[in-house]
Design an enzyme around this catalytic site. Structure first.
Site, short mmCIF file in Angstrom:
data_model
loop_
_atom_site.label_atom_id
_atom_site.label_comp_id
_atom_site.label_asym_id
_atom_site.label_seq_id
_atom_site.Cartn_x
_atom_site.Cartn_y
_atom_site.Cartn_z
CG HIS A 90 -1.64 -1.24 1.45
ND1 HIS A 90 -2.61 -1.71 0.59
CD2 HIS A 90 -1.54 -2.18 2.43
CE1 HIS A 90 -3.07 -2.86 1.03
NE2 HIS A 90 -2.43 -3.17 2.14
NE ARG A 120 -4.65 -8.69 -6.25
CZ ARG A 120 -5.77 -8.23 -6.83
NH1 ARG A 120 -5.85 -8.12 -8.14
NH2 ARG A 120 -6.81 -7.89 -6.10
CG HIS A 164 1.55 -6.46 3.34
ND1 HIS A 164 1.73 -5.19 2.86
CD2 HIS A 164 0.22 -6.67 3.32
CE1 HIS A 164 0.56 -4.66 2.57
NE2 HIS A 164 -0.38 -5.53 2.83
CD GLU A 183 -2.45 -3.92 5.80
OE1 GLU A 183 -3.35 -3.30 5.22
OE2 GLU A 183 -2.02 -5.00 5.40
ZN ZN Z 1 -2.48 -5.06 3.06
#
Ligand code: ZN
Length: 319
Positions: A99, A194, A174, A116
């Site tokens: 991200h 992605r 991740h 996150e």
């Molecule tokens: Zn993520």
């Protein structure tokens, strides 16, 4: 304003399983329950209030009607609802992704970026996740490894256990590995680049990759090992409290309640309560609200003192 019980939005992504429905009481007609968005004002999946005066309204609608004071002073610096909390059941591997940070996301997507945190609720023996690069790389090396199919070899794999916590700053490549069930507390954004999807097909086609943007934003140095909570486990009256993670966006405590915990929502922040094990009840004066495994309650800022009774483990999040 009283606390609100929230019904999650449920997502049936291809890698999901059925444990959220079977073990966490998440109701859904979908064949798979990959994610339950248990605290969400995001347009892609809003939490809906259950019971009381606002029954059936989205949390966003209630906040719009009541005004932003119910979010507390610490939320004033955001011009959007700051966080999103999900329960995630990874029966299969999630795609390898990254991200962007706020600056890159604003310039390129018109949205905020995303940091996150993952709290491991349960996992199969040997389950692992991908957390940053194994060794530093140049941008050219990173791009080459994506293009020639050797990216996975350069990624840091971490074995996980129940109770581990990981902070994934924006820019950290991740992936959640198969056999992991976790709670994710994140900045309220859905911008994901992605980079690898295990060659899977959805409706006969591979899902889109976003390699140029991912190479732009991936942190080219390894991150420090995660897993351990930031704080010690403190024994308090009737419960134990552990600071799991605190960053500039949110603070998450684990409350292991054996009988009763006396808590407070002051003027600084709303409090999100998500029960992750056992069953409890939130009580104050004439208010009684269940907080069973998998359930989520939004406690408005300035609600004051309240109790949780029962034998229940709760993730308590503030901004
Ligand atoms: Zn993520």
């Amino acid at each position: 304003m009283k606390p609100l019980k929230l019904i999650p939005a449920v997502k049936d992504y291809i890698w999901g399983g059925n444990r959220l429905k079977e073990e966490y009481g998440v109701e859904s007609p979908l064949e798979k329950q990959a994610e339950a968005w248990v605290l969400s004002c995001h347009k892609d999946g809003e939490s809906v209030v259950s019971g009381g005066r606002y029954d059936g309204m989205t949390l966003s609608q209630v906040i719009a009607e009541k005004g932003k004071d119910c979010l507390g002073k610490n939320a004033e610096r955001f011009d959007y609802f700051p966080i999103l909390i999900k329960l995630i059941d990874a029966k299969d591997n999630l795609s390898v992704q990254v991200h962007p940070d706020d600056k890159y996301a604003m310039e390129n997507e018109g949205q905020y970026g995303k940091t996150e945190a993952w709290y491991i609720l349960d996992c199969e023996e040997g389950a692992e996740l991908i957390y940053g690069l194994r060794q530093s790389m140049t941008k050219q090396e990173l791009r080459a490894s994506i293009e020639n199919g050797t990216l996975l070899d350069g990624l840091n794999r971490v074995k996980v256990k129940k109770g581990d916590i990981f902070l994934i700053q924006s820019g950290t490549v991740h992936a959640i590995g198969k056999g992991i069930l976790l709670a994710e507390i994140q900045q309220n954004s859905n911008v994901t680049y992605r980079v690898y999807d295990y060659g899977r097909l959805q409706n006969g086609k591979p899902r889109e990759l976003h390699i140029d943007k991912a190479v732009d934003v991936i942190n080219l140095n390894p991150v420090l090992a995660g897993g351990e909570p930031q704080g010690e486990r403190e024994e308090l009256d009737g419960f134990c409290k552990t600071l799991l993670v605190s960053c500039d966006l949110f603070t998450v405590n684990r409350l292991e309640i054996e009988e009763k915990a006396s808590l407070c929502a002051d003027e600084t922040s709303f409090v999100s309560l998500v029960a992750v094990d056992g069953n409890g009840v939130l009580m104050k004066d004439d208010i009684t609200m269940t907080l069973y495994k998998g359930e989520s309650i939004f406690v408005p800022a300035s609600f004051g003192e309240f109790d949780i009774l029962g034998n229940v483990t709760v993730l308590e999040t503030r901004v």
